[in-house]
Design an enzyme around this catalytic site. Structure first.
Site, PDB file in Angstrom:
ATOM      1  NE  ARG A  43      -3.652   2.070   2.810  1.00 23.93           N
ATOM      2  CZ  ARG A  43      -4.769   2.601   2.287  1.00 23.93           C
ATOM      3  NH1 ARG A  43      -5.330   2.013   1.256  1.00 23.93           N
ATOM      4  NH2 ARG A  43      -5.310   3.677   2.789  1.00 23.93           N
ATOM      5  CB  VAL A  75      -5.172   5.795  -1.309  1.00 23.10           C
ATOM      6  CG1 VAL A  75      -5.001   4.289  -1.314  1.00 23.10           C
ATOM      7  CG2 VAL A  75      -4.337   6.425  -2.421  1.00 23.10           C
ATOM      8  CB  SER A  76     -10.738   3.789  -0.410  1.00 28.70           C
ATOM      9  OG  SER A  76     -11.249   4.457  -1.528  1.00 28.70           O
ATOM     10  CB  ALA A  77     -10.552   3.769   4.928  1.00 26.74           C
TER      11      ALA A  77
END
Ligand SMILES: C[S@@+](CC[C@H](N)C(=O)[O-])C[C@H]1O[C@@H](n2cnc3c(N)ncnc32)[C@H](O)[C@@H]1O
Length: 412
Positions: A43, A75-77
């Site tokens: 990530r 950048v999504s959780a």
């Protein structure tokens, strides 16, 4: 090992351990292939310039672009990505292997997880309306070794290419409606996972295509940056007191002054006199309340509040980020904070105005019916805008621009 000295791999494993525990706390089980993908994709390569400890926080999105105060790309959780991938895999018979996937809203990270999940015989295409975001996704995907993900820059309201069909479309921006292109690009039995706002409340719905309609298989509470382009649909807020807001849907009009004035009138609190365990899915109750009240009151709205306003007892909402509320004949009422006794809680409603006791009682009666009916979960049916009334399932109808949405409820 302290967080400071942990390697990326150590941080990633710690994040995934938290995600597995979070699933368990919500009564969900993380699918092994989703867990494996989360333990594989680095990530930190999608969040350049951000300390790895932040990139690997399981509960936080990493903001990558703002317009003034508004976040327009992130950048999504991880917790939300993990739940939506699980929804997709559960809804597709046989899982994700070999599937052809379209992701709407690019950051690169979710597309890489999808690439891991579909394997060599599948494909992933990701589309973003913003050229800067698309370029960034191309660069991050290449750096992480996922250069075989196709990145397209376009408004996903329209089909991305003539006659392209996908097994799965996963939307990662908040939608208000389902444009026809999303259904047309799905093969029969294909699945759309999309964060969709109904009654001002957003849920990630996993919807399966059956002919010209979609039927939901699951839904989860979520929040996303807003859809841009031709499908954009602004959320409006009205401040009714210091730190207290009403979220309004299209066409709704509320006088901030008159609702604010009601808050200074005495508060009527009514309890449902039920005893529920902590894992009760109150997000299901909130849609039940909105659907039931929609036919009975002048307006169903969503109440949100700053912590200071809650601490000052101006309002006592069940969830300060979005609680169903209603306005009817000059009375304002909403689902109130829970009342705990030992490890169980009771549900309640608060009301202000001339019919406060009756209004709070009406809301509480719907809560009791929900509990007595076995806490039914919502099912969403999406039909084309031109579908005649006779074709709709029996439920609460919400007419949007492109589609007719019908909410029904089935016992859990
Ligand atoms: C939360 S971000 C996507 C996160 C990403 N999927 C990830 O891997 O973390 C939402 C993105 O949706 C994009 N977006 C908004 N409206 C869109 C539209 N109509 N068509 C395509 N992309 C859109 C935004 O530009 C933004 O980059």
């Amino acid at each position: 090992m302290s967080v400071d000295t942990m390697s990326s791999e150590g941080l990633r494993d710690a994040m995934v351990d938290e995600l597995v525990a979070d699933h368990a706390a919500k009564g969900l089980t993380m699918r092994p292939e989703v867990e494996a993908a989360l333990r594989t994709v680095p990530r930190e390569l999608y969040t350049p310039g951000v300390p790895p400890e932040e990139a690997y926080r399981s509960d936080t999105a990493v903001i990558t672009k703002r317009h003034g105060d508004e976040t327009i790309s992130s950048v999504s959780a991880p917790w939300l990505i993990a739940e939506m991938l699980g929804q997709a895999a559960d809804a597709l018979d046989g899982g994700l292997t070999g599937r052809h996937v379209l992701e709407i809203g690019s950051g690169g990270y979710n597309a890489s997880l999808l690439r891991e999940l579909v394997g060599p015989s599948g494909s992933v295409t990701t589309v973003d309306i913003d050229p800067e975001v698309a370029e960034r996704a191309v660069a991050c995907l290449a750096a992480a070794g996922y250069g075989d993900v196709t990145v397209v820059c376009a408004d996903a309201e329209q089909p991305i290419g003539p006659s392209r069909r996908f097994d799965l479309i996963i939307v990662t921006a908040g939608a208000w409606d389902i444009p026809p292109a999303w259904i047309a690009q799905l093969g029969e039995g294909g699945v759309l996972v999309a964060p969709l706002r109904t009654f001002g409340m957003t849920r990630s719905w996993a919807l399966r295509r059956v002919g010209d309609r979609l039927v939901s298989q699951s839904q989860r509470l979520c929040g996303f940056v807003a859809m841009q382009g031709t499908g954009a649909h602004e959320v409006r807020y009205v401040d009714i007191a210091e730190g207290v807001h009403l979220r309004l849907d299209e066409g709704q009009q509320v006088s901030a002054e008159s609702v604010g004035g009601l808050l200074s009138q005495p508060r009527e609190q009514v309890w449902a006199e039920v005893s529920l365990p902590p894992r009760t899915v109150l997000a299901d109750l909130d849609l039940w309340l909105a659907a039931r009240l929609a036919d009975e009151v002048d307006q169903v709205v969503v109440l949100s509040a700053q912590q200071e306003a809650v601490d000052a007892d101006v309002v006592t909402p069940a969830w300060r980020f979005g609680t169903p509320a209603a306005l009817h004949e000059g009375t304002f009422f909403y689902r109130s904070a829970l009342r705990w006794a030992d490890d169980l809680f009771d549900l309640g409603a608060c009301a202000h105005g001339p019919n406060a006791a009756a209004a709070a009682g009406q809301m509480v009666a719907h809560m009791r019916t929900w509990v007595d009916a076995g806490q039914p979960a919502p099912v969403l049916h999406v039909l084309p805008a031109q579908a005649p009334d006779g074709d709709l399932p029996a439920g609460t109808v919400l007419d949007k621009r492109h589609s007719r949405l019908v909410l029904t409820f089935t016992p859990a």
